[in-house]
Design a protein around this motif. Structure first.
Motif: not given
Length: 188
Positions: A101-114, A116-121, A134-141
């Motif tokens: 289910g979507t509640q178990y998705r791989s996700v990283m929520f970023y709080t600032d642009e730095e 976001r860049r760290t997570f993408q790297a 890798i299908v990990t979602e990266v979204s604003r927190a």
């Protein structure tokens, strides 16, 4: 507090990470030196003040996540993120093992642009560890909702539970194998 022997430096950071059931990441991060707090919770959905039963139904849009606060002077962010990518399968969409289910998705929520860049790297760095993309979602927190008390430090409170024995114990063994230098000494 997880690491009661240290207060976080002024540079303490919090990462919001979802990698399946939050009990797994919670159990591992609580053992890492320099992690000063871990809170299991819900994030990324449309339902305000969600509860566990609602989350399990998969209709809130929230993911089970952990808020990991750590001191980068003790444990580098790269280690925190390497643990994340090795403790779950970031190549499966909306599932981790038997949890679907979507509640178990791989996700990283970023709080600032730095962040976001760290997570993408980190995604780029760890892609080579996996045959599939890798299908990990990266979204604003968005707002983080702490989970109910029963879910906080679940493994320590329920080590004999079947889920802990079958799912979490192998992850803790893996953490001991690959991250031994970062583990806190056993407390008696």
């Amino acid at each position: 507090m997880t690491d009661t022997n240290r207060q976080p430096s002024d540079r303490a950071a919090t990462y919001y990470l979802g990698g399946g059931c939050f009990w797994c990441l919670d159990a591992v991060y609580r053992k890492i030196r320099g992690v000063v707090d871990v809170v299991s919770g819900y994030q990324g959905g449309h339902t305000p003040d969600p509860h566990y039963r609602e989350i399990c139904g998969g209709h809130t849009g929230h993911a089970e996540v952990v808020a990991v606060t750590f001191d980068p002077e003790v444990v580098p962010s790269d280690v925190i993120l390497s643990i994340f990518f090795s403790m779950h399968d970031p190549t499966t969409l909306n599932r981790q093992g038997y949890d679907v289910g979507t509640q178990y998705r791989s996700v990283m929520f970023y709080t600032d642009e730095e962040q976001r860049r760290t997570f993408q790297a980190a995604i780029e760095r760890h892609q080579g560890d996996w045959a599939a993309p890798i299908v990990t979602e990266v979204s604003r927190a968005p707002r983080f909702y702490p989970a109910e008390d029963v879910h906080q430090d679940f493994y320590a409170k329920n080590p004999g539970e079947g889920y802990c024995q079958v799912i979490i114990n192998p992850k803790l063994s893996k953490a001991r194998q690959y991250y031994a230098p970062w583990l806190m000494a056993a407390q008696h």
